[in-house]
Write a protein that holds these residues in place. Structure first.
Motif: not given
Length: 451
Positions: A191-217
């Protein structure tokens, strides 16, 4: 469910109507069947999404150049402004920190991501809402929306399913294969990838933390230029193992070229133009007042704006990006702003000084910011409407025929009592956005004191 609407792009393929600030999603060429009025892709997507998700649950992420146009077309939807263009992963990451630290969204809440430039039926966005339930039910790391391919395209990524029942689990991705490889993938059920995503918000916040980035806007804003310049697919999706997907087998289209866009236009002529009877499958889109007439030309697009003129055979329009040279977007000749619009009429340079002539329209109840300039003088000639002009704290009513002189360092603004148009002549050097110094003004107090 919270929705992040991705708005980006520089509009190269739909030149000359699109430019660096007016990407394809802002072109008002699609017919709203309910109102009979023309609307843009971003307006259509927002209208369709509003039937599925409450408007207060949507935010838009975009670049600085598109903020005013989004305000003009969508109103006061929350906008996350990227400090610079760095692809979809940084944009989505910044939006996620905004949801978390500015709006108080919990880490277990599902976040959806959609682009604002797809042409789909309203049923497509019902699938986006269903993704929220699917990710929660399956405890997947992320949910995707696969589109049943209609032809072997090299422009899209492909989802390869390993299990297919009411929903798919994904075995692997193939990003933008050749047309020959895409044909084989379709035979294998991809199938084509439509570019639509759905995920728990924590997925991205945890990714940022692991890479040493801030999670405050606010903190991530300061770090934005150090985020990986990478797509969300490459940075996140391809590194996950628990991926689920829904499929959508109905109408879905990327209106990325004049050829595909005109297929969805409800009329062959927009603006001042005319076609002969033997000009079959030809479209005119004219933003200028000068008439455009086409005789005996078939299967073509004639697009006319202040930025230039394009005449193309429809299949050839996909090559537009290859023809664009350095400097074509050096100065947008037309822009929508939160207060109205402007069109550049003339640009000249003599004896080291630039002369820039614009026509501006300020909508009823809107205003230009209170500002002054270091390096230019301006002359405004009111051609229609009724407005309050403020100069160095002094207010006066202006109308058609009035001429206003604005020297350097003179603070000035205008508020339209009714829609007002004027010609602005700027003289100086350099004539750039950086020469605008904006000053805070309490408009409610200012206008009440005038009345």
């Amino acid at each position: 469910m919270k929705l992040i609407l991705l708005s980006g792009g520089s509009g190269t393929r739909l030149w000359p109507l699109s430019n660096d600030s007016r990407a394809k999603q802002f072109l008002k060429v699609l017919l709203n069947q309910e109102t009979g009025e023309l609307e843009s892709m971003v307006q259509r997507v927002y209208r369709q999404l509003s039937e599925v998700v409450a408007p207060e649950d949507m935010i838009v992420t975009t670049n600085r150049a598109q903020v005013d146009m989004l305000r003009s077309q969508l109103g006061n939807i929350p906008i996350v402004v990227e400090p610079e263009r760095r692809d979809t992963f940084p944009a989505i990451a910044l939006a996620c920190t905004y949801l978390s630290s500015s709006l108080g969204v919990k880490e277990n809440e599902i976040v959806g991501v959609v682009s604002v430039d797809a042409f789909v039926d309203a049923a497509f966005y019902q699938k986006v809402k269903e993704l929220e339930k699917l990710v929660t039910l399956t405890n997947a790391e992320i949910g995707l929306l696969g589109i049943k391919p209609t032809y072997p395209s090299s422009k899209y990524g492909y989802l390869i399913p390993k299990h297919h029942a009411e929903y798919m689990t994904i075995e692997k991705f193939v990003e933008k294969p050749s047309e020959e490889a895409a044909e084989q993938l379709i035979l294998e059920g991809a199938y084509w990838n439509s570019g639509v995503f759905a995920f728990p918000l924590g997925l991205i916040l945890n990714k940022l933390c692991k890479k040493g980035f801030a999670i405050k806007y606010e903190d991530l804003l300061d770090q934005f230029s150090t985020l990986p310049r990478n797509s969300f697919d490459y940075e996140i999706v391809e590194n996950l193992t628990e991926i689920t997907a829904l499929t959508y087998d109905n109408y879905w289209k990327d209106l990325g070229t004049w050829n595909t866009l005109t297929e969805e236009m409800s009329q062959q002529v927009i603006g001042n133009g005319g076609l002969s009877d033997d000009s079959m499958n030809t479209h005119i889109i004219n933003e200028l007042e000068l008439p455009v007439k086409v005789l005996g030309i078939t299967n073509a697009v004639i697009a006319v704006s202040a930025d230039g003129i394009l005449v193309t055979d429809k299949p050839a329009s996909s090559r537009m990006k290859d023809m664009l040279h350095e400097g074509l977007f050096s100065r947008p000749m037309y822009e929508e702003r939160r207060w109205g619009w402007y069109r550049v009429l003339d640009v000249t340079k003599k004896e080291g000084r630039e002369v820039l002539t614009k026509r501006l329209c300020v909508h009823t109840g809107k205003n230009l910011s209170y500002q002054y300039h270091y390096h230019r003088e301006e002359t405004w000639t009111i051609i229609s409407g009724l407005a309050i002009f403020i100069q160095d704290g002094v207010q006066k009513l202006v109308q058609a025929g009035d001429v206003l002189q604005i020297p350097p360092f003179s603070k000035h603004a205008i508020y339209a009592e009714i829609e007002t148009e004027f010609i602005e002549v700027q003289i100086g050097s350099p004539l750039v956005e950086e020469d605008i110094v904006r000053i805070t003004l309490d408009w409610d107090e200012t206008l009440s004191s005038y009345n």
